[in-house]
Write an enzyme that holds these catalytic residues in place. Structure first.
Site, short mmCIF file in Angstrom:
data_model
loop_
_atom_site.label_atom_id
_atom_site.label_comp_id
_atom_site.label_asym_id
_atom_site.label_seq_id
_atom_site.Cartn_x
_atom_site.Cartn_y
_atom_site.Cartn_z
CB SER A 165 -0.88 -0.23 1.29
OG SER A 165 -1.92 0.94 1.09
CG ASP A 209 -6.40 -3.39 -3.76
OD1 ASP A 209 -7.01 -2.57 -3.21
OD2 ASP A 209 -5.07 -3.28 -3.68
CG HIS A 222 -5.12 -2.51 -0.01
ND1 HIS A 222 -4.67 -1.93 -1.22
CD2 HIS A 222 -4.73 -1.86 1.07
CE1 HIS A 222 -3.93 -1.13 -0.59
NE2 HIS A 222 -3.91 -0.81 0.71
#
Length: 285
Positions: free
Chosen positions: A102, A233, A261
């Protein structure tokens, strides 16, 4: 190995290592507002068991690292990039294989662009091109994700309220196509809240300016790069991972079907071997 607090540069950061220091080093960089606990200990040990010296650490304003007053971060995104280098310094490592998830993937990209001598290879998970404006032309977060972040109510002074919010957020990040392990999420969230100096300070990451992003193009990244992205995601839909793989020379893309995610336990048997294979080669050979 036990956690240790390092303070080079006058910034106390909490880090933990797994494996033998003589093995190739892998630095794990977590996303915004997340402590190193989100790199599950079992996952770290799986990498260490494959012959890697694995390091995870708490960003500023998370876990046991330096904590600032909520709403008043005393640092920039560039400082978070510098923190990754400080962790390497604390372990006397000139360079490491860097794995970012991320926003940690964005920090890893910036580290490779601004300090190329510190990065042996990159693994970029659930992230997006970290150059100004690059993500605006790509698919936006899902409508469900946007509704959640705009409409969720949480009392940051109430640990119970915070825990419920964090578990709901973890459920959302999982993408919705697989069973969600709520019990595991609750255990992680509880430990994260109890361990932090001030859990509400993690929101400071949302206040950092975009100006901290790198100005060099992704084509300047010259280390072997593996992009790992879930097909479900909700934050950075798959086109973000595809764009990274296209823009970084020689990058490979590994798509995790129905994954959300982050690094989910269901994908450890795929992700850990992929990272071990990617970090096995000498990038200078």
């Amino acid at each position: 190995m036990a956690e240790r607090v390092i303070g080079r540069g006058g910034v106390p950061l909490c880090a933990e290592s797994f494996g033998e220091p003589s093995d190739p080093a892998v630095l794990l960089v977590m996303g915004a507002g997340a402590s190193m606990l989100w790199w599950d200990e079992g996952f770290c040990r799986a990498l260490a068991g494959g012959g890697r010296f694995v390091i995870r650490y708490d960003h500023r304003d998370t876990g046991r690292s330096v904590t600032y007053a909520p709403g008043r971060p005393g640092y920039t995104g560039a400082d978070l990039v510098g923190d990754a280098a400080r962790v390497l310094d604390a372990y006397d490592l000139p360079a490491a294989h860097v794995v970012g998830v991320s926003a940690g993937g964005a920090l890893a990209q910036r580290l490779a662009l601004d300090h190329p001598d510190r990065v042996l290879s990159l693994v970029l998970i659930s992230t997006s091109p970290a150059v100004p404006g690059a993500g605006r032309a790509l698919a936006p977060p899902t409508a469900r994700f946007l509704r959640f972040v705009s409409g969720a109510h949480v009392d940051w002074s109430d640990a119970g309220s915070v825990a419920e919010y964090q578990v709901a957020f973890a459920r959302l990040l999982a993408g919705g196509r697989r069973p969600f392990d709520e019990a595991a999420a609750r255990r992680l969230v509880r430990c994260d809240i109890e361990r932090a100096h001030d859990f509400s300070a993690a929101r400071n990451h949302d206040l950092l300016p975009e100006g901290a992003l790198p100005s060099a193009p992704l084509s300047a990244i010259a280390v072997p790069t593996l992009v790992i992205h879930g097909s479900a995601d909700p934050v950075f839909p798959l086109p973000h991972g595809e764009a990274l793989a296209e823009r970084i020379p020689g990058a490979r893309l590994l798509v995790l079907e129905d994954a959300g995610h982050g690094v989910e336990r269901a994908d450890w048997d795929t992700v850990a071997p992929a990272i071990l294979e990617h970090t096995a080669a000498d990038p200078h050979s």
